[in-house]
Design a protein around this motif. Structure first.
Motif, PDB file in Angstrom:
ATOM      1  N   GLN A   1       0.828  -1.206   0.000  1.00 47.10           N
ATOM      2  CA  GLN A   1       0.000   0.000   0.000  1.00 47.10           C
ATOM      3  C   GLN A   1       0.861   1.253   0.000  1.00 47.10           C
ATOM      4  O   GLN A   1       0.527   2.252  -0.652  1.00 47.10           O
ATOM      5  N   ALA A   2       1.976   1.215   0.723  1.00 45.21           N
ATOM      6  CA  ALA A   2       2.878   2.371   0.766  1.00 45.21           C
ATOM      7  C   ALA A   2       3.458   2.648  -0.625  1.00 45.21           C
ATOM      8  O   ALA A   2       3.531   3.803  -1.064  1.00 45.21           O
ATOM      9  N   ILE A   3       3.852   1.584  -1.318  1.00 45.37           N
ATOM     10  CA  ILE A   3       4.383   1.748  -2.673  1.00 45.37           C
ATOM     11  C   ILE A   3       3.286   2.242  -3.612  1.00 45.37           C
ATOM     12  O   ILE A   3       3.509   3.129  -4.453  1.00 45.37           O
ATOM     13  N   ALA A   4       2.091   1.678  -3.475  1.00 40.36           N
ATOM     14  CA  ALA A   4       0.975   2.092  -4.329  1.00 40.36           C
ATOM     15  C   ALA A   4       0.676   3.578  -4.158  1.00 40.36           C
ATOM     16  O   ALA A   4       0.441   4.294  -5.139  1.00 40.36           O
ATOM     17  N   ARG A   5       0.685   4.065  -2.920  1.00 40.58           N
ATOM     18  CA  ARG A   5       0.415   5.485  -2.685  1.00 40.58           C
ATOM     19  C   ARG A   5       1.449   6.361  -3.386  1.00 40.58           C
ATOM     20  O   ARG A   5       1.105   7.388  -3.996  1.00 40.58           O
ATOM     21  N   MET A   6       2.714   5.968  -3.322  1.00 39.98           N
ATOM     22  CA  MET A   6       3.769   6.747  -3.972  1.00 39.98           C
ATOM     23  C   MET A   6       3.560   6.811  -5.487  1.00 39.98           C
ATOM     24  O   MET A   6       3.720   7.866  -6.110  1.00 39.98           O
ATOM     25  N   LEU A   7       3.194   5.676  -6.084  1.00 43.90           N
ATOM     26  CA  LEU A   7       3.057   5.636  -7.529  1.00 43.90           C
ATOM     27  C   LEU A   7       1.743   6.231  -8.007  1.00 43.90           C
ATOM     28  O   LEU A   7       1.669   6.751  -9.130  1.00 43.90           O
ATOM     29  N   TYR A   8       0.696   6.165  -7.190  1.00 41.36           N
ATOM     30  CA  TYR A   8      -0.544   6.868  -7.537  1.00 41.36           C
ATOM     31  C   TYR A   8      -0.282   8.365  -7.644  1.00 41.36           C
ATOM     32  O   TYR A   8      -0.806   9.058  -8.517  1.00 41.36           O
ATOM     33  N   GLU A   9       0.518   8.885  -6.717  1.00 42.71           N
ATOM     34  CA  GLU A   9       0.820  10.314  -6.704  1.00 42.71           C
ATOM     35  C   GLU A   9       1.803  10.696  -7.805  1.00 42.71           C
ATOM     36  O   GLU A   9       1.727  11.798  -8.361  1.00 42.71           O
TER      37      GLU A   9
ATOM     38  N   PRO B   1       2.907   8.699 -11.021  1.00 44.57           N
ATOM     39  CA  PRO B   1       2.957   7.531 -11.920  1.00 44.57           C
ATOM     40  C   PRO B   1       4.179   7.510 -12.826  1.00 44.57           C
ATOM     41  O   PRO B   1       4.540   6.465 -13.348  1.00 44.57           O
ATOM     42  N   ALA B   2       4.836   8.649 -13.004  1.00 43.11           N
ATOM     43  CA  ALA B   2       6.031   8.691 -13.849  1.00 43.11           C
ATOM     44  C   ALA B   2       7.287   8.249 -13.112  1.00 43.11           C
ATOM     45  O   ALA B   2       8.355   8.125 -13.723  1.00 43.11           O
ATOM     46  N   ASP B   3       7.181   7.987 -11.821  1.00 43.70           N
ATOM     47  CA  ASP B   3       8.344   7.574 -11.027  1.00 43.70           C
ATOM     48  C   ASP B   3       8.854   6.221 -11.522  1.00 43.70           C
ATOM     49  O   ASP B   3       8.135   5.226 -11.510  1.00 43.70           O
ATOM     50  N   SER B   4      10.095   6.191 -11.974  1.00 41.32           N
ATOM     51  CA  SER B   4      10.689   4.952 -12.499  1.00 41.32           C
ATOM     52  C   SER B   4      11.702   4.342 -11.542  1.00 41.32           C
ATOM     53  O   SER B   4      12.558   3.548 -11.949  1.00 41.32           O
ATOM     54  N   THR B   5      11.609   4.687 -10.271  1.00 40.82           N
ATOM     55  CA  THR B   5      12.516   4.142  -9.269  1.00 40.82           C
ATOM     56  C   THR B   5      12.409   2.617  -9.234  1.00 40.82           C
ATOM     57  O   THR B   5      11.299   2.078  -9.171  1.00 40.82           O
ATOM     58  N   PRO B   6      13.531   1.895  -9.288  1.00 39.44           N
ATOM     59  CA  PRO B   6      13.476   0.421  -9.231  1.00 39.44           C
ATOM     60  C   PRO B   6      12.848  -0.067  -7.929  1.00 39.44           C
ATOM     61  O   PRO B   6      12.851   0.645  -6.909  1.00 39.44           O
TER      62      PRO B   6
ATOM     63  N   ARG C   1       2.712  -1.734 -12.253  1.00 44.87           N
ATOM     64  CA  ARG C   1       3.027  -0.327 -12.515  1.00 44.87           C
ATOM     65  C   ARG C   1       2.609   0.071 -13.931  1.00 44.87           C
ATOM     66  O   ARG C   1       2.115   1.187 -14.153  1.00 44.87           O
ATOM     67  N   THR C   2       2.782  -0.838 -14.891  1.00 40.31           N
ATOM     68  CA  THR C   2       2.342  -0.540 -16.258  1.00 40.31           C
ATOM     69  C   THR C   2       0.836  -0.358 -16.307  1.00 40.31           C
ATOM     70  O   THR C   2       0.330   0.560 -16.972  1.00 40.31           O
ATOM     71  N   GLN C   3       0.085  -1.221 -15.607  1.00 35.76           N
ATOM     72  CA  GLN C   3      -1.367  -1.071 -15.547  1.00 35.76           C
ATOM     73  C   GLN C   3      -1.746   0.286 -14.961  1.00 35.76           C
ATOM     74  O   GLN C   3      -2.645   0.967 -15.454  1.00 35.76           O
ATOM     75  N   LEU C   4      -1.068   0.655 -13.878  1.00 35.67           N
ATOM     76  CA  LEU C   4      -1.338   1.947 -13.245  1.00 35.67           C
ATOM     77  C   LEU C   4      -1.056   3.091 -14.215  1.00 35.67           C
ATOM     78  O   LEU C   4      -1.846   4.051 -14.322  1.00 35.67           O
ATOM     79  N   ARG C   5       0.035   3.001 -14.950  1.00 38.42           N
ATOM     80  CA  ARG C   5       0.382   4.067 -15.889  1.00 38.42           C
ATOM     81  C   ARG C   5      -0.616   4.160 -17.040  1.00 38.42           C
ATOM     82  O   ARG C   5      -0.963   5.265 -17.487  1.00 38.42           O
ATOM     83  N   ILE C   6      -1.089   3.017 -17.522  1.00 41.11           N
ATOM     84  CA  ILE C   6      -2.085   3.040 -18.601  1.00 41.11           C
ATOM     85  C   ILE C   6      -3.380   3.672 -18.096  1.00 41.11           C
ATOM     86  O   ILE C   6      -4.050   4.425 -18.820  1.00 41.11           O
ATOM     87  N   TYR C   7      -3.755   3.380 -16.858  1.00 46.77           N
ATOM     88  CA  TYR C   7      -4.940   4.006 -16.261  1.00 46.77           C
ATOM     89  C   TYR C   7      -4.793   5.530 -16.275  1.00 46.77           C
ATOM     90  O   TYR C   7      -5.690   6.259 -16.711  1.00 46.77           O
ATOM     91  N   HIS C   8      -3.647   6.027 -15.812  1.00 54.70           N
ATOM     92  CA  HIS C   8      -3.419   7.469 -15.810  1.00 54.70           C
ATOM     93  C   HIS C   8      -3.372   8.016 -17.237  1.00 54.70           C
ATOM     94  O   HIS C   8      -3.834   9.136 -17.497  1.00 54.70           O
ATOM     95  N   ALA C   9      -2.822   7.247 -18.157  1.00 54.24           N
ATOM     96  CA  ALA C   9      -2.767   7.690 -19.553  1.00 54.24           C
ATOM     97  C   ALA C   9      -4.167   7.880 -20.123  1.00 54.24           C
ATOM     98  O   ALA C   9      -4.439   8.867 -20.826  1.00 54.24           O
TER      99      ALA C   9
ATOM    100  N   ALA D   1       4.378  12.134 -18.949  1.00 54.42           N
ATOM    101  CA  ALA D   1       3.690  12.280 -17.665  1.00 54.42           C
ATOM    102  C   ALA D   1       3.480  10.938 -16.977  1.00 54.42           C
ATOM    103  O   ALA D   1       3.328  10.884 -15.745  1.00 54.42           O
ATOM    104  N   CYS D   2       3.463   9.856 -17.771  1.00 50.40           N
ATOM    105  CA  CYS D   2       3.213   8.532 -17.207  1.00 50.40           C
ATOM    106  C   CYS D   2       4.477   7.673 -17.106  1.00 50.40           C
ATOM    107  O   CYS D   2       4.390   6.479 -16.810  1.00 50.40           O
TER     108      CYS D   2
END
Length: 247
Positions: free
Chosen positions: A133-141, A143-148, A179-187, A203-204
């Motif tokens: 959940q912590a990781i999900a919150r970071m990427l929701y905010e 989505p372009a974050d590409s941190t490994p 993460r790809t699914q999340l980015r497509i959602y934002h796209a 942006a994604c």
């Protein structure tokens, strides 16, 4: 959040919808339809100019589709049935016996079409583990974050191996797939808001538009440009909702 005593299908005749349940978020672009079974707490959200259609299914037909929230590709026949069942003539008069019988037959054909359609990978599962959940919150905010994953793990005190196992066991996919699914959602949301392909790609989190176009086409089935032209053209005077009364 609300629920219904009957399961229902939600379709965007134009625009982009998302359906949120306790299981996660279903992304519903205009060439897909989302199924929410009876009793599932949920809410809908329209992104951009969206023409939203709702069809409720009786229990006798609902048992023929999955018992979990799902997204299906819409065939040409299914689209026409959805539009017919939610069209203006349904509000013009009190339905007679013939009208009810006709709608029953249409719903049966619609379910047959969904039964033949493959379930689409547009369900973004919601993590339950605190670390995910912590990781999900970071990427929701961001989505372009590409941190490994390993670096993200350091910020929350978990190893990459542990997080990879959690993603696989809890969400049924790898971190990079999620993460790809999340980015497509934002796209899809950004495209609905009128942004061009290059802006959406950056942006994604894609380094160049070609990588974004390939990922988008692989999941949605068409390029971002064609999708915007075909499915995001306004067809009504504003955000609209058409459907059946849940009774």
């Amino acid at each position: 959040m609300h629920s219904h005593p009957r399961g229902h299908l939600v379709y965007a005749a134009s625009g982009v919808l998302s359906v949120h349940t306790e299981r996660g978020t279903s992304i519903v672009p205009a060439n897909r339809v989302a199924w929410t079974p009876a009793g599932f707490m949920h809410y809908h959200r329209a992104h951009g100019h969206t023409d939203m259609r709702i069809v409720f299914l009786p229990a006798s037909l609902a048992r023929l589709v999955p018992g979990h929230p799902a997204v299906f590709l819409v065939s040409g026949l299914a689209r026409e049935i959805l539009l017919t069942l939610t069209g203006p003539r349904n509000y013009d008069r009190v339905p007679g016996e013939h009208d009810r019988a006709a709608r029953t037959r249409l719903r049966r054909v619609l379910v047959d079409e969904l039964h033949e359609a493959r379930e689409q990978p547009l369900q973004l599962p919601e993590p339950q583990d605190d670390r995910l959940q912590a990781i999900a919150r970071m990427l929701y905010e961001q989505p372009a974050d590409s941190t490994p994953l390993a670096e993200l793990g350091k910020t929350i005190g978990a190893s990459a191996r542990t997080l990879s196992r959690l993603f696989h066991n809890e969400l049924g996919m790898t971190f990079y797939e999620w993460r790809t699914q999340l980015r497509i959602y934002h796209a899809l949301v950004l495209l609905a808001d009128g942004h061009d392909t290059t802006h959406v790609a950056h942006a994604c989190g894609w380094a160049n538009p070609s990588g974004f176009i390939a990922a988008f086409t692989n999941i949605i089935g068409t390029t971002p440009g064609r999708y915007r032209t075909s499915h995001l053209v306004p067809q009504c005077g504003g955000d609209e909702r058409h459907g059946e009364v849940d009774r």
